[in-house]
Design a protein around this motif. Structure first.
Motif, PDB file in Angstrom:
ATOM      1  N   GLY A  83       0.815  -1.205   0.000  1.00  0.00           N
ATOM      2  CA  GLY A  83       0.000   0.000   0.000  1.00  0.00           C
ATOM      3  C   GLY A  83       0.850   1.256   0.000  1.00  0.00           C
ATOM      4  N   ALA A  84       1.908   1.245   0.817  1.00  0.00           N
ATOM      5  CA  ALA A  84       2.793   2.406   0.891  1.00  0.00           C
ATOM      6  C   ALA A  84       3.553   2.611  -0.415  1.00  0.00           C
ATOM      7  CB  ALA A  84       3.771   2.235   2.056  1.00  0.00           C
ATOM      8  N   LEU A 141      11.928  -8.318  -0.908  1.00  0.00           N
ATOM      9  CA  LEU A 141      13.164  -8.456  -1.678  1.00  0.00           C
ATOM     10  C   LEU A 141      12.974  -7.998  -3.117  1.00  0.00           C
ATOM     11  CD1 LEU A 141      14.429 -11.918  -0.368  1.00  0.00           C
ATOM     12  CD2 LEU A 141      15.372  -9.656   0.159  1.00  0.00           C
ATOM     13  N   ILE A 142      11.819  -8.277  -3.703  1.00  0.00           N
ATOM     14  CA  ILE A 142      11.549  -7.859  -5.076  1.00  0.00           C
ATOM     15  C   ILE A 142      11.496  -6.337  -5.169  1.00  0.00           C
ATOM     16  CG2 ILE A 142       9.817  -7.862  -6.919  1.00  0.00           C
ATOM     17  CD1 ILE A 142       9.097 -10.710  -6.066  1.00  0.00           C
ATOM     18  N   ILE A 143      10.788  -5.713  -4.242  1.00  0.00           N
ATOM     19  CA  ILE A 143      10.637  -4.254  -4.276  1.00  0.00           C
ATOM     20  C   ILE A 143      11.978  -3.549  -4.107  1.00  0.00           C
ATOM     21  CG2 ILE A 143       9.735  -2.300  -2.921  1.00  0.00           C
ATOM     22  CD1 ILE A 143       7.142  -3.821  -2.639  1.00  0.00           C
ATOM     23  N   LEU A 151      15.662   1.273  -3.775  1.00  0.00           N
ATOM     24  CA  LEU A 151      16.374   0.040  -3.419  1.00  0.00           C
ATOM     25  C   LEU A 151      16.085  -0.324  -1.960  1.00  0.00           C
ATOM     26  CD1 LEU A 151      19.753   0.739  -5.269  1.00  0.00           C
ATOM     27  CD2 LEU A 151      17.851  -0.707  -6.007  1.00  0.00           C
ATOM     28  N   GLY A 152      17.092  -0.663  -1.186  1.00  0.00           N
ATOM     29  CA  GLY A 152      16.873  -1.077   0.200  1.00  0.00           C
ATOM     30  C   GLY A 152      16.775   0.061   1.185  1.00  0.00           C
ATOM     31  N   SER A 153      17.107   1.271   0.754  1.00  0.00           N
ATOM     32  CA  SER A 153      17.094   2.410   1.676  1.00  0.00           C
ATOM     33  C   SER A 153      15.760   3.128   1.717  1.00  0.00           C
ATOM     34  CB  SER A 153      18.193   3.397   1.287  1.00  0.00           C
ATOM     35  OG  SER A 153      17.985   3.875  -0.031  1.00  0.00           O
ATOM     36  N   GLY A 154      14.854   2.806   0.817  1.00  0.00           N
ATOM     37  CA  GLY A 154      13.546   3.448   0.825  1.00  0.00           C
ATOM     38  C   GLY A 154      13.506   4.702  -0.024  1.00  0.00           C
ATOM     39  N   VAL A 155      12.356   5.374   0.000  1.00  0.00           N
ATOM     40  CA  VAL A 155      12.142   6.549  -0.840  1.00  0.00           C
ATOM     41  C   VAL A 155      11.215   7.523  -0.129  1.00  0.00           C
ATOM     42  CG1 VAL A 155      10.162   5.482  -2.014  1.00  0.00           C
ATOM     43  CG2 VAL A 155      11.474   7.269  -3.161  1.00  0.00           C
ATOM     44  N   PRO A 247      11.534  -0.144   3.396  1.00  0.00           N
ATOM     45  CA  PRO A 247      11.138  -1.565   3.373  1.00  0.00           C
ATOM     46  C   PRO A 247      11.304  -2.278   4.707  1.00  0.00           C
ATOM     47  CG  PRO A 247      13.209  -1.221   2.190  1.00  0.00           C
ATOM     48  CD  PRO A 247      12.643   0.134   2.477  1.00  0.00           C
ATOM     49  N   ASP A 248      12.367  -1.973   5.444  1.00  0.00           N
ATOM     50  CA  ASP A 248      12.605  -2.692   6.699  1.00  0.00           C
ATOM     51  C   ASP A 248      11.513  -2.432   7.728  1.00  0.00           C
ATOM     52  OD1 ASP A 248      14.897  -3.876   5.783  1.00  0.00           O
ATOM     53  OD2 ASP A 248      16.237  -2.321   6.563  1.00  0.00           O
ATOM     54  N   SER A 249      10.973  -1.226   7.759  1.00  0.00           N
ATOM     55  CA  SER A 249       9.930  -0.910   8.736  1.00  0.00           C
ATOM     56  C   SER A 249       8.551  -1.353   8.245  1.00  0.00           C
ATOM     57  CB  SER A 249       9.922   0.589   9.036  1.00  0.00           C
ATOM     58  OG  SER A 249       9.654   1.340   7.859  1.00  0.00           O
ATOM     59  N   LEU A 250       8.254  -1.160   6.974  1.00  0.00           N
ATOM     60  CA  LEU A 250       6.936  -1.476   6.454  1.00  0.00           C
ATOM     61  C   LEU A 250       6.709  -2.977   6.317  1.00  0.00           C
ATOM     62  CD1 LEU A 250       6.670   1.297   3.747  1.00  0.00           C
ATOM     63  CD2 LEU A 250       5.309   1.137   5.824  1.00  0.00           C
ATOM     64  N   PHE A 251       7.749  -3.721   5.985  1.00  0.00           N
ATOM     65  CA  PHE A 251       7.614  -5.158   5.804  1.00  0.00           C
ATOM     66  C   PHE A 251       8.049  -5.936   7.044  1.00  0.00           C
ATOM     67  CE2 PHE A 251       7.783  -3.709   1.385  1.00  0.00           C
ATOM     68  CZ  PHE A 251       6.752  -4.444   0.828  1.00  0.00           C
TER      69      PHE A 251
END
Length: 339
Positions: A83-84, A141-143, A151-155, A247-251
């Motif tokens: 959703g985010a 991992l896909i996102i 990437l892994g740091s978010g946006v 990603p780390d917080s949302l997932f």
């Protein structure tokens, strides 16, 4: 026999009870009054209340799936993240108006939930629970492979940069309040419907429900998708509130843990239970968050106590002592009540 038929013909079946006739209008009045809170209280309180509303949304969606559909997922954080990120894609990358992008983000989560259901439903019991968690990790991992999504740091969500900070805080609260009301309403309507009766049968015994004419997979899939949409909308609200999608917080599986805690404590398989559980969790968080690990230990102890000794949750305890319902989801007759 004639007398018996006459008596049965006079039996009336009602969905509304005395308490629901009072409770439902009061709940509606409370929601309407809550719209005025940004004008009469500090914005720090509005932020906290937005968190509470998000908890109610995700708790209600998990309860709809587990409490009525019999699907105990540990991977609902997948739809928070979808959703985010769906909001980032629609609002930032595609340039869609933010107010249209929000329901689209929920729809994206629902479509993906529909596709994933064909994989998840091949698993049962504990395998289903673990499988949903693995699916959530795979989605994460896909996102994180897309540079456009950080990437892994978010946006950062730039679509909200044009709004004043105070208005953005109030807006996220109002949106969360609307989605909360819709989430509870959808749960009530589903449970009241003929579909909800079949869904309850699926939860209790899928084999018996199937032999009675219930399309088990269809019933589960509908609830799975609705839960994905509602949880995805909660993820979109989180993105608007924080302006950062990571990603780390949302997932994080912690989201599913919180959903389970709120539903177990409040009462599984009831509309009111997740709301009560969310209020309890939110109250404990606000009061004890500064105590760090003690706060987390206390939550764990409470969850264990309820899981072992009070499996019906707080609302279940209330209903055992006195028949009470805020929402008209049961049936009453002249010969008693049927849940």
């Amino acid at each position: 026999m004639a007398a018996t038929q006459t008596d049965l013909s006079q039996v009336k079946v009602n969905r509304w009870t005395r308490t629901s006739l009072i409770g439902s209008p009061v709940a509606l009045l409370v929601i309407l009054l809550m719209f005025a809170l940004p004008y009469i209280t500090a914005l720090s309180n509005i932020r906290a209340l937005t968190d509470l509303l998000i908890f109610i949304i995700i708790g209600s969606m998990w309860n709809l799936m587990a409490g009525y559909g019999g699907m105990e997922s540990v991977g609902q954080q997948a739809y928070i993240g979808l959703g985010a990120y769906g909001l980032v894609v629609t609002a930032d990358l595609l340039g869609i108006n933010i107010f249209l992008a929000i329901p689209l983000a929920g729809l994206i989560a629902g479509v993906i939930a529909f596709l994933l259901s064909f994989l998840a439903f091949r698993l049962i019991g504990g395998y289903f629970s673990i499988g949903t968690w693995v699916i959530a990790e795979v989605i994460k991992l896909i996102i994180t492979q897309f540079p456009e999504l950080g990437l892994g740091s978010g946006v950062t969500l730039y679509a909200m940069s044009g709004f004043d900070k105070d208005f953005r805080i109030a807006l996220s609260y109002w949106l969360a309040l609307i989605i909360t009301a819709l989430a509870v309403l959808v749960c009530v309507l589903l449970v009241r419907s003929r579909f909800g009766l079949g869904l309850t049968a699926v939860r209790d015994d899928a084999t018996a429900a199937a032999t009675s004419g219930v399309d088990v997979n269809r019933a589960k899939r509908v609830v799975f998708v609705i839960s994905g949409i509602g949880t995805g909308l909660a993820g979109a609200i989180i993105a608007i509130q924080t302006l950062r999608v990571q990603p780390d917080s949302l997932f994080s599986v912690q989201w599913s843990v919180l959903m389970i805690f709120m539903v177990v404590v409040g009462g599984v398989g009831t509309i009111e239970g997740p709301i009560i559980g969310a209020l309890i969790f939110w109250g404990l968080r606000e009061a004890l968050a500064e105590y760090g690990s003690f706060y987390l230990i206390l939550l764990g102890v409470i969850a264990i106590v309820f899981a072992l000794f009070f499996r019906d949750g707080i609302w279940g305890i209330v209903q055992k002592r006195r028949r009470f319902s805020i929402f008209p989801t049961g049936y009453t007759t002249t010969f008693g009540s049927i849940k």
